[in-house]
Design a protein around this motif. Structure first.
Motif, PDB file in Angstrom:
ATOM      1  N   ASP B 179       0.814  -1.217   0.000  1.00 48.93           N
ATOM      2  CA  ASP B 179       0.000   0.000   0.000  1.00 48.93           C
ATOM      3  C   ASP B 179       0.845   1.264   0.000  1.00 48.93           C
ATOM      4  O   ASP B 179       0.453   2.285  -0.585  1.00 48.93           O
ATOM      5  N   LEU B 180       2.015   1.184   0.630  1.00 51.60           N
ATOM      6  CA  LEU B 180       2.931   2.321   0.633  1.00 51.60           C
ATOM      7  C   LEU B 180       3.568   2.508  -0.752  1.00 51.60           C
ATOM      8  O   LEU B 180       3.638   3.622  -1.284  1.00 51.60           O
ATOM      9  N   VAL B 181       4.021   1.393  -1.335  1.00 51.35           N
ATOM     10  CA  VAL B 181       4.670   1.467  -2.649  1.00 51.35           C
ATOM     11  C   VAL B 181       3.683   1.962  -3.703  1.00 51.35           C
ATOM     12  O   VAL B 181       3.987   2.865  -4.495  1.00 51.35           O
ATOM     13  N   LEU B 182       2.491   1.383  -3.715  1.00 57.39           N
ATOM     14  CA  LEU B 182       1.528   1.771  -4.744  1.00 57.39           C
ATOM     15  C   LEU B 182       0.996   3.182  -4.514  1.00 57.39           C
ATOM     16  O   LEU B 182       0.563   3.853  -5.462  1.00 57.39           O
ATOM     17  N   ALA B 183       1.019   3.640  -3.266  1.00 60.03           N
ATOM     18  CA  ALA B 183       0.600   5.024  -3.014  1.00 60.03           C
ATOM     19  C   ALA B 183       1.458   5.984  -3.827  1.00 60.03           C
ATOM     20  O   ALA B 183       0.951   6.972  -4.355  1.00 60.03           O
ATOM     21  N   VAL B 184       2.747   5.669  -3.957  1.00 57.87           N
ATOM     22  CA  VAL B 184       3.610   6.599  -4.692  1.00 57.87           C
ATOM     23  C   VAL B 184       3.674   6.280  -6.188  1.00 57.87           C
ATOM     24  O   VAL B 184       3.729   7.183  -7.011  1.00 57.87           O
ATOM     25  N   THR B 185       3.635   5.004  -6.568  1.00 62.26           N
ATOM     26  CA  THR B 185       3.792   4.687  -7.996  1.00 62.26           C
ATOM     27  C   THR B 185       2.474   4.712  -8.755  1.00 62.26           C
ATOM     28  O   THR B 185       2.467   4.685  -9.982  1.00 62.26           O
ATOM     29  N   SER B 186       1.354   4.758  -8.058  1.00 64.07           N
ATOM     30  CA  SER B 186       0.081   4.689  -8.770  1.00 64.07           C
ATOM     31  C   SER B 186      -0.978   5.644  -8.206  1.00 64.07           C
ATOM     32  O   SER B 186      -1.573   6.418  -8.948  1.00 64.07           O
ATOM     33  N   HIS B 187      -1.191   5.601  -6.892  1.00 61.56           N
ATOM     34  CA  HIS B 187      -2.322   6.348  -6.345  1.00 61.56           C
ATOM     35  C   HIS B 187      -2.073   7.858  -6.388  1.00 61.56           C
ATOM     36  O   HIS B 187      -2.934   8.619  -6.839  1.00 61.56           O
ATOM     37  N   LEU B 188      -0.902   8.286  -5.921  1.00 61.94           N
ATOM     38  CA  LEU B 188      -0.581   9.714  -5.972  1.00 61.94           C
ATOM     39  C   LEU B 188      -0.573  10.242  -7.423  1.00 61.94           C
ATOM     40  O   LEU B 188      -1.160  11.294  -7.686  1.00 61.94           O
ATOM     41  N   PRO B 189       0.073   9.541  -8.368  1.00 59.32           N
ATOM     42  CA  PRO B 189      -0.010  10.020  -9.756  1.00 59.32           C
ATOM     43  C   PRO B 189      -1.447  10.178 -10.262  1.00 59.32           C
ATOM     44  O   PRO B 189      -1.756  11.149 -10.946  1.00 59.32           O
ATOM     45  N   HIS B 190      -2.313   9.237  -9.915  1.00 62.41           N
ATOM     46  CA  HIS B 190      -3.700   9.386 -10.355  1.00 62.41           C
ATOM     47  C   HIS B 190      -4.364  10.586  -9.687  1.00 62.41           C
ATOM     48  O   HIS B 190      -5.088  11.342 -10.342  1.00 62.41           O
ATOM     49  N   LEU B 191      -4.119  10.767  -8.400  1.00 65.92           N
ATOM     50  CA  LEU B 191      -4.739  11.894  -7.702  1.00 65.92           C
ATOM     51  C   LEU B 191      -4.298  13.221  -8.315  1.00 65.92           C
ATOM     52  O   LEU B 191      -5.108  14.135  -8.541  1.00 65.92           O
ATOM     53  N   ILE B 192      -3.021  13.316  -8.615  1.00 63.39           N
ATOM     54  CA  ILE B 192      -2.486  14.553  -9.185  1.00 63.39           C
ATOM     55  C   ILE B 192      -3.010  14.778 -10.599  1.00 63.39           C
ATOM     56  O   ILE B 192      -3.350  15.899 -10.983  1.00 63.39           O
ATOM     57  N   ALA B 193      -3.104  13.713 -11.352  1.00 67.30           N
ATOM     58  CA  ALA B 193      -3.635  13.849 -12.716  1.00 67.30           C
ATOM     59  C   ALA B 193      -5.097  14.276 -12.681  1.00 67.30           C
ATOM     60  O   ALA B 193      -5.507  15.182 -13.416  1.00 67.30           O
ATOM     61  N   TYR B 194      -5.881  13.647 -11.821  1.00 66.80           N
ATOM     62  CA  TYR B 194      -7.280  14.060 -11.685  1.00 66.80           C
ATOM     63  C   TYR B 194      -7.365  15.531 -11.267  1.00 66.80           C
ATOM     64  O   TYR B 194      -8.221  16.281 -11.729  1.00 66.80           O
ATOM     65  N   THR B 195      -6.478  15.931 -10.369  1.00 72.06           N
ATOM     66  CA  THR B 195      -6.517  17.313  -9.886  1.00 72.06           C
ATOM     67  C   THR B 195      -6.215  18.305 -10.997  1.00 72.06           C
ATOM     68  O   THR B 195      -6.970  19.258 -11.222  1.00 72.06           O
ATOM     69  N   ASP B 242      -4.404   6.336   4.431  1.00 68.13           N
ATOM     70  CA  ASP B 242      -3.240   6.757   5.209  1.00 68.13           C
ATOM     71  C   ASP B 242      -1.990   6.882   4.350  1.00 68.13           C
ATOM     72  O   ASP B 242      -1.269   7.888   4.420  1.00 68.13           O
ATOM     73  N   ALA B 243      -1.733   5.871   3.531  1.00 66.04           N
ATOM     74  CA  ALA B 243      -0.517   5.915   2.711  1.00 66.04           C
ATOM     75  C   ALA B 243      -0.613   7.028   1.674  1.00 66.04           C
ATOM     76  O   ALA B 243       0.366   7.725   1.400  1.00 66.04           O
ATOM     77  N   VAL B 244      -1.798   7.217   1.103  1.00 69.31           N
ATOM     78  CA  VAL B 244      -1.961   8.273   0.111  1.00 69.31           C
ATOM     79  C   VAL B 244      -1.731   9.641   0.748  1.00 69.31           C
ATOM     80  O   VAL B 244      -1.021  10.495   0.199  1.00 69.31           O
ATOM     81  N   LEU B 245      -2.291   9.858   1.927  1.00 66.73           N
ATOM     82  CA  LEU B 245      -2.114  11.159   2.587  1.00 66.73           C
ATOM     83  C   LEU B 245      -0.659  11.390   2.978  1.00 66.73           C
ATOM     84  O   LEU B 245      -0.150  12.508   2.896  1.00 66.73           O
ATOM     85  N   THR B 246       0.032  10.333   3.377  1.00 65.05           N
ATOM     86  CA  THR B 246       1.462  10.453   3.690  1.00 65.05           C
ATOM     87  C   THR B 246       2.260  10.883   2.464  1.00 65.05           C
ATOM     88  O   THR B 246       3.074  11.812   2.520  1.00 65.05           O
ATOM     89  N   MET B 247       2.026  10.196   1.355  1.00 65.32           N
ATOM     90  CA  MET B 247       2.766  10.527   0.130  1.00 65.32           C
ATOM     91  C   MET B 247       2.392  11.921  -0.377  1.00 65.32           C
ATOM     92  O   MET B 247       3.240  12.656  -0.887  1.00 65.32           O
ATOM     93  N   LEU B 248       1.136  12.256  -0.242  1.00 61.67           N
ATOM     94  CA  LEU B 248       0.686  13.566  -0.684  1.00 61.67           C
ATOM     95  C   LEU B 248       1.374  14.672   0.117  1.00 61.67           C
ATOM     96  O   LEU B 248       1.734  15.723  -0.430  1.00 61.67           O
ATOM     97  N   GLN B 249       1.590  14.418   1.387  1.00 61.78           N
ATOM     98  CA  GLN B 249       2.280  15.387   2.239  1.00 61.78           C
ATOM     99  C   GLN B 249       3.706  15.623   1.740  1.00 61.78           C
ATOM    100  O   GLN B 249       4.167  16.750   1.621  1.00 61.78           O
ATOM    101  N   ARG B 250       4.379  14.524   1.397  1.00 68.12           N
ATOM    102  CA  ARG B 250       5.754  14.664   0.879  1.00 68.12           C
ATOM    103  C   ARG B 250       5.756  15.442  -0.440  1.00 68.12           C
ATOM    104  O   ARG B 250       6.599  16.307  -0.665  1.00 68.12           O
ATOM    105  N   PHE B 251       4.816  15.072  -1.297  1.00 70.33           N
ATOM    106  CA  PHE B 251       4.724  15.749  -2.599  1.00 70.33           C
ATOM    107  C   PHE B 251       4.498  17.252  -2.405  1.00 70.33           C
ATOM    108  O   PHE B 251       5.147  18.083  -3.052  1.00 70.33           O
ATOM    109  N   THR B 252       3.596  17.587  -1.512  1.00 69.76           N
ATOM    110  CA  THR B 252       3.271  18.996  -1.287  1.00 69.76           C
ATOM    111  C   THR B 252       4.476  19.765  -0.759  1.00 69.76           C
ATOM    112  O   THR B 252       4.730  20.906  -1.163  1.00 69.76           O
TER     113      THR B 252
END
Lengths: 309, 309
Positions: B179-195, B242-252
């Motif tokens: 869940d941590l790995v995919l948060a950065v390689t897949s979930h965060l990219p999708h969230l940012i693209a949607y945004t 949780d993992a998505v919000l963690t990665m999003l924090q780093r990205f921000t």
């Protein structure tokens, strides 16, 4: 076509592609070219990007009736100032810079006695340098021309015809509006891609090897534009600062709203947002601005194309 | 191969691709399938995604020795509970969900008496539904298997062999690390693209038509993954919060640092950041996880493929 001798200053992706496209679509135009890098000049000569690769910029522009500067935005002014006295008085000067207000100002100050009509072909790949160019780069892409007020309309229409002959569709707008539009369609996407690729490289709890292995989940899409020329992109952000910061502010607000929806578990807000972004993709494909095949038509699904296995 | 009868619940991109891949690579396995949508079932039967499309989920799983749930993460539990009494006691249950801790919990609670070994093939396109699947979707992609502790090792190795036979490389890890790995390689990219696609749709000073026209400057890359199935992605973000919000924090944080560099005109910081992101792209291509051709090998440069002009 009213141009007969084209000088290209900067023989990277854009300059090289213009040189090759002119030889294919406007074979009567004589092309000269110059690049500040001796290696680039040598490679440009080997690939035949222009008819004549010159050892100095002065030599390249001396007989030109069209000079196109294809250097990073931050050095446009210096590149132009270096040939000010060599460019024929009646030559048209243009460029391909990704930001237009700053570049128009730099070129105008460097060449106060010449006619400058800036332009920006919205076309490219992640590759750069003299090996990156190809003749069909501009095919079915848009080229935005940002003429100053009260410009020479004959020269303007000749420049429009030039780009149309290379395969582009031309749109005319102010430099100010260009910078706003490109801030959202190009500059912000690059900034975000550079950011997320950096973020993914710096994690402690996920290894770089894992990021690479599982990149097909979406991340790999961002790595393409984050592989673009760093010098050019540094200059783009510095030269279009205001519009980029404005768009970034809007993006951050929207991201914060989605972040909150995730934290509070507001599935309806997420669904509503995600459901309305499909239409834009469909329109982009209908307008011929992207490949209609799934996954950009990537060759890896059938394993026959493009993979270095 | 130790499996003889596979039931696929959910006949969209993933379920349909598994059905087609099994028929191509494991032709001795009998496949049944079910989808909650009558339209999807009808289309699945027309395309022959599985040997037998059943009218009920119970019918589909009744004789299976492998059941794979291919439904959005948020309905995994319900879909499993609906067939709890019909799944043979010795059948292995798996899934393809993009988040693993939440899905493992939901499947475990719904099927307390069955062996569940969750899995996630990191493969897909932006398309969804029964027309989206194809047999080679998993070729050279990674499939992550997240077995519970003290699992049945024979069943685990059979599942690994199953995915390898469909063309995937298999990696085993904990659901938490997945869940941590995919948060950065897949979930965060999708969230940012949607945004960003949403941000670009909502501007007042740039029209939607302009966003579409000039999308080749980079924006169009984001629209592909932002065209993915909204239901599935809503569920992914809610189930891996949780993992998505963690990665999003780093990205921000990283984005804020670049924003500051732009505002203060720190070209060195920008250049340094932009110069180090190229290496990851190179590695992704070397590892066979992306197309080596420029621009993903998009067909639009030569105008011969994929464009709806």
């Amino acid at each position: 076509m009213s141009f007969q001798r084209l000088a290209i200053i900067g023989l990277g992706l854009q300059g090289g592609s213009i040189g090759l496209a002119v030889q294919e679509f406007l074979p009567k135009i004589a092309t000269t070219g110059y690049d500040i890098s001796p290696d680039f000049r040598a490679r440009a000569a080997e690939r035949g990007l222009v008819h004549t690769v010159c050892d100095t910029a002065v030599e390249a522009v001396r007989d030109a009736d069209l000079v196109i500067f294809c250097v990073p935005p931050g050095v446009m002014g210096d590149a132009a100032a270096a040939v000010r006295d060599a460019i024929p008085a009646n030559a048209l000067v243009s460029d391909v810079g990704s930001s237009k207000q700053a570049v128009a100002k730099a070129l105008g100050e460097a060449l106060p006695d010449h006619l400058v009509i800036p332009a920006h072909p919205v076309a490219g790949t992640e590759n750069s340098g003299p090996d990156a160019g190809f003749a069909h780069l501009f095919r079915n892409r848009w080229c935005i021309v940002t003429p100053p007020e009260h410009t020479d309309l004959l020269k303007l229409s000749a420049l429009v015809e030039f780009w149309e002959t290379l395969g582009a569709n031309v749109e005319i707008m102010t430099a100010e509006h260009h910078d706003l539009v490109l801030a959202v369609t190009s500059h912000l996407p690059h900034l975000i891609a550079y950011t997320i690729v950096g973020t993914a490289s710096d994690l402690e709890d996920v290894t770089q090897s894992e990021v690479i292995k599982y990149s097909a989940g979406g991340f790999r899409d961002f790595t393409r534009i984050a592989a673009s020329d760093p010098t050019m992109w540094r200059d783009v952000f510095l030269s279009n600062k205001d519009a980029v910061l404005t768009m970034l502010q809007r993006f951050t607000e929207d991201l914060t709203a989605l972040q909150r929806a995730i934290r509070v578990g507001d599935g309806d807000a997420l669904f509503e947002h995600f459901a309305r972004t499909r239409a834009i993709r469909r329109s982009i494909i209908e307008e011929g601005q992207d490949d209609s095949r799934p996954d950009f038509g990537r060759g890896d699904h059938d394993g026959t194309k493009g993979l270095s296995e």
